[in-house]
Write an enzyme that holds these catalytic residues in place. Structure first.
Site, mmCIF file in Angstrom:
data_model
loop_
_atom_site.group_PDB
_atom_site.id
_atom_site.type_symbol
_atom_site.label_atom_id
_atom_site.label_comp_id
_atom_site.label_asym_id
_atom_site.label_seq_id
_atom_site.Cartn_x
_atom_site.Cartn_y
_atom_site.Cartn_z
ATOM 1 N N LYS A 52 5.615 -32.419 -36.476
ATOM 2 C CA LYS A 52 6.574 -33.501 -36.718
ATOM 3 C C LYS A 52 5.891 -34.666 -37.440
ATOM 4 O O LYS A 52 4.646 -34.740 -37.458
ATOM 5 C CB LYS A 52 7.166 -33.963 -35.385
ATOM 6 C CG LYS A 52 6.116 -34.449 -34.395
ATOM 7 C CD LYS A 52 6.654 -34.507 -32.972
ATOM 8 C CE LYS A 52 5.587 -35.035 -32.036
ATOM 9 N NZ LYS A 52 5.946 -34.875 -30.617
ATOM 10 N N TYR A 263 -3.599 -64.033 -48.563
ATOM 11 C CA TYR A 263 -2.470 -64.818 -48.082
ATOM 12 C C TYR A 263 -2.891 -65.742 -46.942
ATOM 13 O O TYR A 263 -3.630 -65.346 -46.044
ATOM 14 C CB TYR A 263 -1.350 -63.895 -47.587
ATOM 15 C CG TYR A 263 -0.607 -63.208 -48.710
ATOM 16 C CD1 TYR A 263 0.075 -63.948 -49.681
ATOM 17 C CD2 TYR A 263 -0.579 -61.823 -48.808
ATOM 18 C CE1 TYR A 263 0.759 -63.322 -50.708
ATOM 19 C CE2 TYR A 263 0.107 -61.186 -49.831
ATOM 20 C CZ TYR A 263 0.775 -61.948 -50.777
ATOM 21 O OH TYR A 263 1.454 -61.325 -51.788
#
Ligand SMILES: *Cc1c(COP(=O)(O)O)cnc(C)c1O
Length: 361
Positions: A52, A263
């Site tokens: 998965k 940032y």
């Protein structure tokens, strides 16, 4: 459509895509070896594989053929959207869909492609039978309280109507050595085996395999350990690392003392220093949540992260490696067995957040 509607030329598709500036290397030999080791540790049971979430972030297209060639014959995904990528490599009857059938459209899709739903409730059982039945798997909840029928529902007519291949349950605490949950769930699972006709019984995930033969039944369902995760120390000797992540330096620069990086300017150079901007960001799964212990490296030389991780880039300190330049490759800290690198994240998360650009790289 005209060629020049926006003044541009038509794309020449004969020129191949240049190599990516970041790469995920899946060690196929290690994956093969891990499946074989887990299959052997499963004793008389056979190992399947949880694939998965695009094989836990490593790419189903890469991993499923390796697992198939190693001898795996049962593959688990969560969503119907994941089936196509797996049945491109293995017969659809070998693919089990853990979320089951939520509606008629999913029943119709299951029937059309031949993948097998894991029925999780009486409602799902009735829906599957009403849509025509056919072979399915059944999840019984024995204490994790996520998916599955209750043991008390085992004798319901909706369950009796099913043609069940794998009767399964899932352990909540298999990674905890002495958890009382494990024997309690084992006893509950044994309790329903006699009540529900089935062909194969399955309880253990990766960690459950380490709990021993009592937990193995006919089929085990390892996921994490296939991909190099070590959920219990008993498995450490058998499991090899599978994934390695590297990224290219896009640019280097010289910072003057007092200049900041990234940032919000969270790093300020205390002295002149050389830094590199690397092609790896949180969109690739290199999350800001990664804390201390997540230095990049180059042949053992440690290259700490400076400032905040951006979406597509991160800046690293080249103090230990002045020779590096644009185009050079550095190792991204992605050792899922290293506790320091797991700060704030589990090994499961470190794998499954790996971004799509890395799988295409
Ligand atoms: C994901 C999953 C597994 C695999 O678990 P690991 O801990 O990764 O080995 C097994 N069974 C079920 C039902 C799962 O959802």
């Amino acid at each position: 459509m005209t060629d020049n509607a926006s003044g541009g030329e038509r794309a020449d598709r004969s020129v191949p895509l240049p190599p990516a500036s970041l790469r995920l290397t899946v060690d196929r030999g290690a994956l093969d070896s891990n499946w074989r080791a887990l299959d052997a540790l499963s004793g008389s049971a056979k190992a399947g594989a949880a694939v998965k979430a695009d094989a836990y972030g490593l790419g189903a297209a890469t991993c499923v053929p390796v697992l198939r060639d190693a001898g795996c014959e049962t593959f688990f995904v969560a969503h119907w959207s994941e089936v196509a990528g797996v049945i491109a490599h293995v017969p659809p009857q070998q693919v089990a869909v853990l979320h089951g059938v939520l509606n008629e459209a999913e029943c119709a899709y299951a029937r059309a492609v031949g993948a097998v739903p894991v029925i999780n409730s009486l409602e799902q059982a009735e829906r599957w039978s009403a849509s025509g039945g056919r072979r399915c798997h059944l999840m019984v909840d024995t204490g994790i309280n996520r998916l599955g029928i209750a043991a008390s529902e085992a004798n319901d007519a909706a369950i009796a109507a099913l043609d069940i291949d794998i009767l399964m349950s899932h352990l909540a605490s298999a990674d905890e050595a002495d958890s009382a949950m494990n024997p309690r769930q084992l006893a509950a699972f044994r309790g329903v085996l006699g009540a529900i006709p089935h062909r194969r019984a399955s309880l253990a995930n990766s960690a459950g395999i380490a709990l021993g033969a009592d937990y193995a039944f006919n089929l085990t369902r390892p996921g994490l350990a296939l991909y190099g995760g070590v959920p219990r120390p008993e498995l450490a000797a058998a499991i090899r690392p599978v994934a390695q992540v590297q990224a290219a330096i896009l640019q280097t620069r010289a910072l003057a003392a007092g200049e900041s990086v990234g940032y919000n300017a969270t790093f300020t150079a205390p002295a002149p220093m050389r830094v590199a901007t690397v092609s790896m960001g949180y969109a690739d799964g290199f999350l800001r949540a990664r804390g201390p212990g997540n230095d990049f490296s180059h042949h053992g030389r440690r290259l700490p992260i400076l400032g905040k991780v951006s979406m597509d880039m991160v800046v690293i300190d080249l103090t230990a490696a002045h020779d590096l330049a644009a185009g050079d490759w550095v190792d991204v800290p992605w050792n899922i067995g290293d506790a320091a690198q797991q700060t704030g994240l589990s090994p499961y998360e470190m794998l499954t957040v790996i971004g799509g650009r890395l799988r295409r790289g």
